[in-house]
Design a protein around this motif. Sequence first.
Motif, PDB file in Angstrom:
ATOM      1  N   PRO A  95       0.551  -1.003  -0.255  1.00 49.65           N
ATOM      2  CA  PRO A  95      -0.338   0.083   0.061  1.00 49.65           C
ATOM      3  C   PRO A  95       0.824   1.301  -0.106  1.00 49.65           C
ATOM      4  CG  PRO A  95       0.198  -0.411   2.076  1.00 49.65           C
ATOM      5  CD  PRO A  95       0.550  -2.036   1.535  1.00 49.65           C
ATOM      6  N   GLN A  96       2.247   0.549   0.881  1.00 53.45           N
ATOM      7  CA  GLN A  96       2.344   2.009   0.335  1.00 53.45           C
ATOM      8  C   GLN A  96       3.508   2.496  -0.595  1.00 53.45           C
ATOM      9  OE1 GLN A  96       3.891  -0.705   1.233  1.00 53.45           O
ATOM     10  NE2 GLN A  96       5.657  -0.521   0.997  1.00 53.45           N
ATOM     11  N   ARG A  97       3.853   1.555  -1.742  1.00 51.00           N
ATOM     12  CA  ARG A  97       4.591   1.751  -2.814  1.00 51.00           C
ATOM     13  C   ARG A  97       3.689   3.375  -4.150  1.00 51.00           C
ATOM     14  NH1 ARG A  97       7.186  -2.214  -6.619  1.00 51.00           N
ATOM     15  NH2 ARG A  97       7.620  -1.435  -8.222  1.00 51.00           N
ATOM     16  N   LEU A  98       4.953   4.328  -4.139  1.00 50.34           N
ATOM     17  CA  LEU A  98       4.584   5.145  -5.470  1.00 50.34           C
ATOM     18  C   LEU A  98       3.562   4.144  -6.640  1.00 50.34           C
ATOM     19  CD1 LEU A  98       6.866   7.518  -4.077  1.00 50.34           C
ATOM     20  CD2 LEU A  98       4.903   7.683  -4.151  1.00 50.34           C
ATOM     21  N   TRP A  99       2.725   3.963  -7.050  1.00 50.05           N
ATOM     22  CA  TRP A  99       2.744   3.070  -8.016  1.00 50.05           C
ATOM     23  C   TRP A  99       2.130   3.788  -9.108  1.00 50.05           C
ATOM     24  CZ3 TRP A  99       1.626  -2.230  -8.270  1.00 50.05           C
ATOM     25  CH2 TRP A  99       1.705  -3.251  -7.065  1.00 50.05           C
ATOM     26  N   SER A 100       2.592   3.552 -10.387  1.00 47.13           N
ATOM     27  CA  SER A 100       2.695   4.582 -11.742  1.00 47.13           C
ATOM     28  C   SER A 100       2.159   3.100 -13.014  1.00 47.13           C
ATOM     29  CB  SER A 100       4.290   4.575 -12.009  1.00 47.13           C
ATOM     30  OG  SER A 100       5.032   3.875 -11.906  1.00 47.13           O
ATOM     31  N   GLU A 101       2.638   3.817 -14.547  1.00 44.57           N
ATOM     32  CA  GLU A 101       1.609   3.213 -15.109  1.00 44.57           C
ATOM     33  C   GLU A 101       2.774   1.928 -15.292  1.00 44.57           C
ATOM     34  OE1 GLU A 101       1.277   6.096 -18.514  1.00 44.57           O
ATOM     35  OE2 GLU A 101      -1.428   6.567 -17.794  1.00 44.57           O
ATOM     36  N   LYS A 102       4.644   2.842 -15.029  1.00 45.39           N
ATOM     37  CA  LYS A 102       5.559   1.552 -15.721  1.00 45.39           C
ATOM     38  C   LYS A 102       4.972  -0.254 -14.655  1.00 45.39           C
ATOM     39  CE  LYS A 102       8.973   4.439 -16.883  1.00 45.39           C
ATOM     40  NZ  LYS A 102      10.234   5.133 -16.190  1.00 45.39           N
ATOM     41  N   ASP A 103       4.375   0.390 -13.624  1.00 44.71           N
ATOM     42  CA  ASP A 103       4.508  -1.116 -12.151  1.00 44.71           C
ATOM     43  C   ASP A 103       3.258  -1.676 -13.074  1.00 44.71           C
ATOM     44  OD1 ASP A 103       6.078  -0.726 -10.328  1.00 44.71           O
ATOM     45  OD2 ASP A 103       5.032   1.300  -9.870  1.00 44.71           O
ATOM     46  N   MET A 104       1.917  -1.099 -13.569  1.00 47.10           N
ATOM     47  CA  MET A 104       1.371  -2.118 -14.412  1.00 47.10           C
ATOM     48  C   MET A 104       1.763  -2.747 -16.038  1.00 47.10           C
ATOM     49  SD  MET A 104      -1.987   0.974 -14.889  1.00 47.10           S
ATOM     50  CE  MET A 104      -2.191   2.357 -13.248  1.00 47.10           C
ATOM     51  N   LYS A 105       2.852  -1.663 -16.298  1.00 53.88           N
ATOM     52  CA  LYS A 105       3.285  -2.568 -17.433  1.00 53.88           C
ATOM     53  C   LYS A 105       3.806  -3.767 -17.031  1.00 53.88           C
ATOM     54  CE  LYS A 105       2.984   1.912 -20.441  1.00 53.88           C
ATOM     55  NZ  LYS A 105       3.607   2.731 -21.057  1.00 53.88           N
ATOM     56  N   ARG A 106       4.717  -3.664 -16.045  1.00 50.27           N
ATOM     57  CA  ARG A 106       5.718  -4.484 -15.396  1.00 50.27           C
ATOM     58  C   ARG A 106       4.587  -5.718 -15.482  1.00 50.27           C
ATOM     59  NH1 ARG A 106       6.322  -5.477 -10.429  1.00 50.27           N
ATOM     60  NH2 ARG A 106       5.685  -3.641  -9.789  1.00 50.27           N
ATOM     61  N   LEU A 107       3.226  -5.391 -14.821  1.00 51.30           N
ATOM     62  CA  LEU A 107       2.567  -6.568 -14.539  1.00 51.30           C
ATOM     63  C   LEU A 107       1.992  -7.096 -16.035  1.00 51.30           C
ATOM     64  CD1 LEU A 107       1.491  -5.095 -11.255  1.00 51.30           C
ATOM     65  CD2 LEU A 107       2.533  -6.832 -11.161  1.00 51.30           C
ATOM     66  N   GLY A 108       2.221  -6.994 -17.086  1.00 53.35           N
ATOM     67  CA  GLY A 108       1.277  -7.325 -17.760  1.00 53.35           C
ATOM     68  C   GLY A 108      -0.422  -6.349 -18.511  1.00 53.35           C
ATOM     69  N   HIS A 109      -0.712  -5.398 -17.862  1.00 52.85           N
ATOM     70  CA  HIS A 109      -1.663  -5.031 -18.218  1.00 52.85           C
ATOM     71  C   HIS A 109      -1.392  -3.415 -19.013  1.00 52.85           C
ATOM     72  CE1 HIS A 109      -3.134  -7.754 -15.497  1.00 52.85           C
ATOM     73  NE2 HIS A 109      -2.065  -6.920 -14.446  1.00 52.85           N
TER      74      HIS A 109
END
Length: 352
Positions: A95-109
Motif C-alpha cells: 500500500p505504501q508503494r508509489l504506483w505508476s503506469e510503469k508498474d502496470m506494464k511490468r505486471l503485463g497490463h
Amino acid sequence: MMFQLPSSDELYDALLRRDAVYEGRAYVGVRSTGIFCRLTCPARKPKRENCVFFECVAECLEAGFRPCKRCVPMQQGQEADPVVAQLLEALEKEPQRLWSEKDMKRLGHDPSSVRRAFKRHFGVTFLEMARQSRLRQSFEVLEDGGKVIDAQLEAGFTTAGGFANAFAKLLGVLPSELQQDGLLKADWIETPLGAMIAVCDTQHLHLLEFCERKALPRELAQLNKFCRGQMGLGRTAITEQIAAELSAYFDGKLQRFETPLALHGSAFTKQVWRALQEVPCGETRSYGALAVQMGRRSAVRAVARANGANQIAIVIPCHRVIGADGALTGYGGGLWRKQKLLELERKSAMAR
C-alpha cells in the motif's frame, strides 16, 4: 439517471435489516473503525452516530475508509475482472508503494485498460486509489504516535530534492528553472492529514493546499504568472509562522489563525473568504446561510463558486461549509479530510 440515496435514517434501518435492495447502490462508512461495508454486511452493527452513508466505493475511499474484509464491498469488481483483482491484491501487499503506469506494464497490463476498468467498477482510477491508500496510511502513522518523517515517507516525499522535482512538475517547469531568490517561495509542511504546500513571500501567505488537490497546478500557474516567473523553493518567516500555527491548530490549541494573507480574487470572492473566516471554530454553515450572513441572499451559487476557489485551506475554513441538510459537501482536499477537520474543531471548541 443516478440513484438518489434516501435519508440516512432509512439507510441505517436497511443496514440493521441487511436489506439487499441497496446492494451496489449504497455503502456505510463506520467512523469508529475506519472501514466501509455493504449494507448487507454480517458484522455486528455499529451505532447510528458512527455511520455515514455513500453512493459509491469512490466516495468511501475519498473519505478515508478502508474496505471491510468480511463483506468485501469491492468484491464485485474483483470477480468481474481478473485484472482488477490482481492489482487490488498487489495494492494490499504494497500500500505504501508509489504506483505508476510503469508498474502496470511490468505486471503485463495496459494502463488505459486498467484506468477504464477501475473507473467502471469503483468510480476511481487505480493510481488515485493507491494515492488515497498512501495518504490514509500517513494519517494512521501519526495517529499511532509515529514520527513525522515516517508519515512523510508514507505520503511519498522522501527528500527535499524529491519535493523540488514534484513541485516543478506541478508548476510545469524544469527543476532548474525554479528561482533560488524568488519573490514567492514554496515549501511543504507536514500535518496529521498529509503534506501541504505553502507559498509565501516575506509578508504574506499566498497559498496553502494539500499536495494532491486537483486544482493545485492551475493555482500555482496563476501565482507564477502573478510573480512573473519569480517562484522558487524555500521558507520565509511567514512560512515558519503558518507552520507553527498549523501545529498548534492540530494540537487543539489554536482556533483562529493570525498569519497575514494575500488574497487573489475578485472583490466578491474576497468578501466570501472573509465571511468564511468569521465562522467560529467548531461551527458550520450552509452556502445559503453564508449568503444571508453576507447580506447576499440570492447569491448562493456565487458563494459556492467562491468557496471552491479558495486556495488557502484550513486558514480560510471552506471545510466549515456543509449542505443545507447537514451532509458533507465536496472538498478539494478530500471528504475524509473535511470530516477529520470538523471532528478536530468540535473537540477543540468543546475544550474551551
